[in-house]
Enzyme design. Sequence first.
Site, PDB file in Angstrom:
ATOM      1  N   ALA A  60      -6.912   1.859  -2.277  1.00 29.95           N
ATOM      2  CA  ALA A  60      -6.808  -0.054  -3.478  1.00 29.95           C
ATOM      3  C   ALA A  60      -6.187  -1.010  -2.528  1.00 29.95           C
ATOM      4  O   ALA A  60      -4.541  -0.637  -1.854  1.00 29.95           O
ATOM      5  CB  ALA A  60      -6.377   0.084  -4.142  1.00 29.95           C
ATOM      6  N   GLY A  99      -7.353   4.983  -2.674  1.00 27.12           N
ATOM      7  CA  GLY A  99      -8.753   4.878  -2.974  1.00 27.12           C
ATOM      8  C   GLY A  99     -10.119   5.148  -2.035  1.00 27.12           C
ATOM      9  O   GLY A  99     -11.125   5.111  -2.052  1.00 27.12           O
ATOM     10  N   GLU A 102     -10.680   8.648  -2.236  1.00 27.15           N
ATOM     11  CA  GLU A 102     -11.212   8.455  -3.380  1.00 27.15           C
ATOM     12  C   GLU A 102     -12.982   8.450  -3.021  1.00 27.15           C
ATOM     13  O   GLU A 102     -13.422   8.919  -3.590  1.00 27.15           O
ATOM     14  CB  GLU A 102     -10.353   7.734  -4.421  1.00 27.15           C
ATOM     15  N   GLU A 122      -0.866   7.619  -4.498  1.00 27.06           N
ATOM     16  CA  GLU A 122      -0.635   7.057  -6.230  1.00 27.06           C
ATOM     17  C   GLU A 122       0.943   6.879  -6.753  1.00 27.06           C
ATOM     18  O   GLU A 122       1.523   6.245  -7.759  1.00 27.06           O
ATOM     19  CB  GLU A 122      -1.842   6.890  -7.074  1.00 27.06           C
TER      20      GLU A 122
HETATM   21  N1  3HC Z   1      -2.642  -2.566  -0.525  1.00 28.66           N
HETATM   22  C1  3HC Z   1      -2.395  -4.383   0.929  1.00 28.66           C
HETATM   23  N2  3HC Z   1      -2.192  -3.838   1.738  1.00 28.66           N
HETATM   24  C2  3HC Z   1      -1.722  -3.047   2.959  1.00 28.66           C
HETATM   25  C3  3HC Z   1      -1.519  -1.399   1.657  1.00 28.66           C
HETATM   26  C4  3HC Z   1      -2.304  -1.762   1.093  1.00 28.66           C
HETATM   27  N3  3HC Z   1      -3.110  -0.329   0.462  1.00 28.66           N
HETATM   28  N4  3HC Z   1      -1.301  -0.818   2.560  1.00 28.66           N
HETATM   29  C5  3HC Z   1      -0.992  -1.615   3.731  1.00 28.66           C
HETATM   30  N5  3HC Z   1      -0.765  -3.048   3.926  1.00 28.66           N
HETATM   31  C6  3HC Z   1      -0.683  -3.970   4.928  1.00 28.66           C
HETATM   32  C7  3HC Z   1       0.927  -4.329   4.294  1.00 28.66           C
HETATM   33  O1  3HC Z   1       2.059  -4.338   3.818  1.00 28.66           O
HETATM   34  C8  3HC Z   1       1.461  -4.692   5.676  1.00 28.66           C
HETATM   35  O2  3HC Z   1       1.161  -5.816   5.939  1.00 28.66           O
HETATM   36  P1  3HC Z   1       1.599  -7.040   6.981  1.00 28.66           P
HETATM   37  O3  3HC Z   1       1.495  -7.112   8.304  1.00 28.66           O
HETATM   38  O4  3HC Z   1       1.328  -8.178   6.335  1.00 28.66           O
HETATM   39  O5  3HC Z   1       3.228  -6.898   6.462  1.00 28.66           O
HETATM   40  C9  3HC Z   1       0.727  -3.854   6.444  1.00 28.66           C
HETATM   41  O6  3HC Z   1      -0.846  -3.612   5.500  1.00 28.66           O
HETATM   42  C10 3HC Z   1       0.321  -2.655   7.456  1.00 28.66           C
HETATM   43  O7  3HC Z   1       0.950  -1.976   6.657  1.00 28.66           O
HETATM   44  P2  3HC Z   1       2.526  -0.939   7.508  1.00 28.66           P
HETATM   45  O8  3HC Z   1       3.772  -1.641   8.393  1.00 28.66           O
HETATM   46  O9  3HC Z   1       3.348  -0.061   6.008  1.00 28.66           O
HETATM   47  O10 3HC Z   1       2.099  -0.322   8.559  1.00 28.66           O
HETATM   48  P3  3HC Z   1       1.770   1.373   8.656  1.00 28.66           P
HETATM   49  O11 3HC Z   1       1.316   1.511   9.392  1.00 28.66           O
HETATM   50  O12 3HC Z   1       3.471   1.598   9.112  1.00 28.66           O
HETATM   51  O13 3HC Z   1       1.211   2.369   8.246  1.00 28.66           O
HETATM   52  C11 3HC Z   1       0.052   3.007   5.987  1.00 28.66           C
HETATM   53  C12 3HC Z   1       0.641   2.353   7.525  1.00 28.66           C
HETATM   54  C13 3HC Z   1       0.761   4.163   5.571  1.00 28.66           C
HETATM   55  C14 3HC Z   1      -1.119   2.730   5.644  1.00 28.66           C
HETATM   56  C15 3HC Z   1       1.024   2.055   5.152  1.00 28.66           C
HETATM   57  O14 3HC Z   1       1.334   1.245   4.797  1.00 28.66           O
HETATM   58  C16 3HC Z   1       1.256   2.987   3.461  1.00 28.66           C
HETATM   59  O15 3HC Z   1       0.859   3.632   2.776  1.00 28.66           O
HETATM   60  N6  3HC Z   1       0.179   2.072   2.479  1.00 28.66           N
HETATM   61  C17 3HC Z   1       0.042   2.349   1.072  1.00 28.66           C
HETATM   62  C18 3HC Z   1      -0.313   3.485   0.672  1.00 28.66           C
HETATM   63  C19 3HC Z   1      -0.867   3.184  -0.732  1.00 28.66           C
HETATM   64  O16 3HC Z   1      -0.239   3.392  -1.161  1.00 28.66           O
HETATM   65  N7  3HC Z   1      -2.785   3.998  -1.603  1.00 28.66           N
HETATM   66  C20 3HC Z   1      -2.643   4.106  -2.516  1.00 28.66           C
HETATM   67  C21 3HC Z   1      -2.777   2.725  -3.216  1.00 28.66           C
HETATM   68  S1  3HC Z   1      -2.970   2.619  -4.486  1.00 28.66           S
HETATM   69  C22 3HC Z   1      -4.534   3.239  -4.529  1.00 28.66           C
HETATM   70  O17 3HC Z   1      -5.669   2.956  -4.154  1.00 28.66           O
HETATM   71  C23 3HC Z   1      -5.093   3.036  -6.116  1.00 28.66           C
HETATM   72  C24 3HC Z   1      -6.830   4.096  -6.614  1.00 28.66           C
HETATM   73  O18 3HC Z   1      -6.231   5.171  -6.490  1.00 28.66           O
HETATM   74  C25 3HC Z   1      -7.344   3.485  -7.395  1.00 28.66           C
END
Ligand code: 3HC
Length: 691
Positions: A60, A99, A102, A122
């Site tokens: 997400a 997500g 998912e 999450e």
């Molecule tokens: N939402 C919004 N922005 C995101 C994002 C997300 N889920 N994941 C990454 N980004 C953005 C970062 O803020 C960053 O932005 P910037 O360049 O402007 O600073 C850019 O994407 C690149 O991210 P990283 O610097 O972290 O890049 P890496 O290559 O080191 O890592 C990654 C990539 C492994 C995908 C890491 O970004 C990550 O772990 N992201 C979060 C994943 C996450 O927590 N997902 C779950 C979200 S909650 C959800 O899905 C709820 C659902 O169940 C309903």
Amino acid sequence: MVRAEKRAGVALVTIDNPPVNALSAGVRRGLLEAVQTAASDADVRAIVILSSGKAFIAGADISEFGKSPQPPSLPDLVAALEECPKPVVAALQGIALGGGLEVALGCHSRIATPAAKVGLPEVKLRLIPGAGGTQRLPRLIGAASALRMMSSGEPIDAATALELGIVDAVVERDLVEAASARALDLAQAGSWPRLRERANSATPEEREAFEAAAKEVFRRAAEMPNIAALIETVRATFELPFDEGLALERRHFLRLVDDDRSKALRYVFFAERETARVPGLPKDMPVRPIARAAVIGAGTMGGGIATCFANAGIPVAVIETSGEALSRGMRRIDSTYETSVRRGTMTAEEKDRRFRRIEGRIGLEAVADADIIVEAAYEEMGVKKAIFAELDRHTRPGATLATNTSYLDVNEIASATSRPEDVVGLHFFSPANVMRLLEVVRAEKTAPDVIATSLSLGRRLGKIPVVVGVCFGFVGNRMLARRTAAAERLLIAGALPHEVDAAVTQFGFRMGPFAMADLAGLDIGWRTRQSLGTKAAVADALCEAGRLGQKTRRGYYAYAEGDRTPHRDPEVERLIGEISASRGVERRTFTPDEIIERLMYPMVNEGARILEEGIAARTGDIDVIWLNGYGWPAWRGGPMYWADSVGLDRIAGRLDTLATETGDDSLEPAPLLKRLAGEGLPFANLTQERF
Ligand code: 3HC
């Protein structure tokens, strides 16, 4: 953001939302429309969802959380995929998180490349999966395995995902072709699996395995509200129909999204990434190549820094002045690696490989072929300047000259060379091979490409680099000094070490300031105070009595032989009482809340001064420093974020009172704090960036 094309009866729907294909409102809308269009297109028999870029979908869009929801919701999108009248196959070429996984679980089959990874992270944001993950994954791989995966939040690789049954195939080449073939096969068969329809006919053994896993997960993270919710929703897969389980998941998800602790963690997620954007430093600034490093000094710090280079695959020379100091240092490095091997976190071969990258050398001439030199010698200006003057003679042009000083003026150190533009501070935190924080100290003449190089190197070393300006103690230690002074003042006013430490651990730190001081050694602060000509009555008295902390088994606490558990010591409490009495202080008790106010508000005040002076570019940078270098609890978001939640008017008011009470001018609210408090604004409102 989403585009579709038809190829031989298959609609190829591609998500293209750089950098990581987060499921923003636009992507959700685009996906839904593309799938609906394909569903009603007579030429299309099956659908493949794929993505461009290195991620499949990172989940997400976290930045949308807490904002007014835009349709379609993620659960609605996943439901639409699952109910699509044509088979839908997910083609995973990169990471599918949260997500993203998912969405893939809503599809009827999943095909991956060997490089793909899947995970439900999450929990790391104190959430639970909120788009069916808690209901679909247990139906696919069993509740015990699903719970373990969701509670760790760690992604797994494609091979493991195949073994568990999360993906149906891993293909080396032609992912799109393989996914299309699979989709057409399903269309040909006329039926395809929908996880929502899978009966959860759990055997008693499966149920037992789940309860055992739940017990273990709960034991490790009982204090996290999301873990109890996670267990309850996964347990629902045994007990409730799919839709009711889904509704339960949604209720918990929305409640957790609204929880302050999750909000703080989401703030931290973005603040840590924001540090990479340094005001005034173009994003495409070239970096100087770093193939070899040298570290001057084989003490605890130097050895730790050398280990960081070796772990990152960079050959490094550790330089000492005598053979004895060098072999002592090399033995210490070896024993750190040995501990990892003994604990099973590193193989003996890996240890050998890394240790071989570290070469012990005598004499500064050994820096000649290094691209970066990190000086980690004795913390004294004369020593540092002499070293830098000599480095100037031995290093090759273009080499980066870094000092690991914790307090000293990097401008003055740089002035000892003929190339101050190559000089930067790289302030590692102890133990250097473990702590993630790296303060990158930008001196007056440091060249922009040296800053860019330091940031890029920091990330290579697995650190979170934060650029700071030159001042005594930079950001972290400068604020820490305020807390240390406040802790000493609390003792004299009536609190006891264990009461202060208890308030701080209850706040969320792993250790209180006095237990921490005992661990680090009280002589460190003593030496610094001596060099600055300052005093701290209690701390000085303890040092004079030979109580230097754990290493002498006596400090603020007493320690039994071979045991690090702190015990109250009547001798210390008597000594503190005597100091209070000698100053005519009538001792009184303090509540934990008062202790926190007195410790943390002066730190926040110093943070405000740091911002005013442009030593840190933004509040987020200060928070990231405290989170990664000083154990500030992440779910409280960092001192400046926390200050906003307390209210700056309250903090400024209390500081005013404390300044009057103690006569200490440093407690007067900083002008920035005063101004914001007066205007009723938070730090978060500060948009101007400095440097
Ligand atoms: N939402 C919004 N922005 C995101 C994002 C997300 N889920 N994941 C990454 N980004 C953005 C970062 O803020 C960053 O932005 P910037 O360049 O402007 O600073 C850019 O994407 C690149 O991210 P990283 O610097 O972290 O890049 P890496 O290559 O080191 O890592 C990654 C990539 C492994 C995908 C890491 O970004 C990550 O772990 N992201 C979060 C994943 C996450 O927590 N997902 C779950 C979200 S909650 C959800 O899905 C709820 C659902 O169940 C309903």
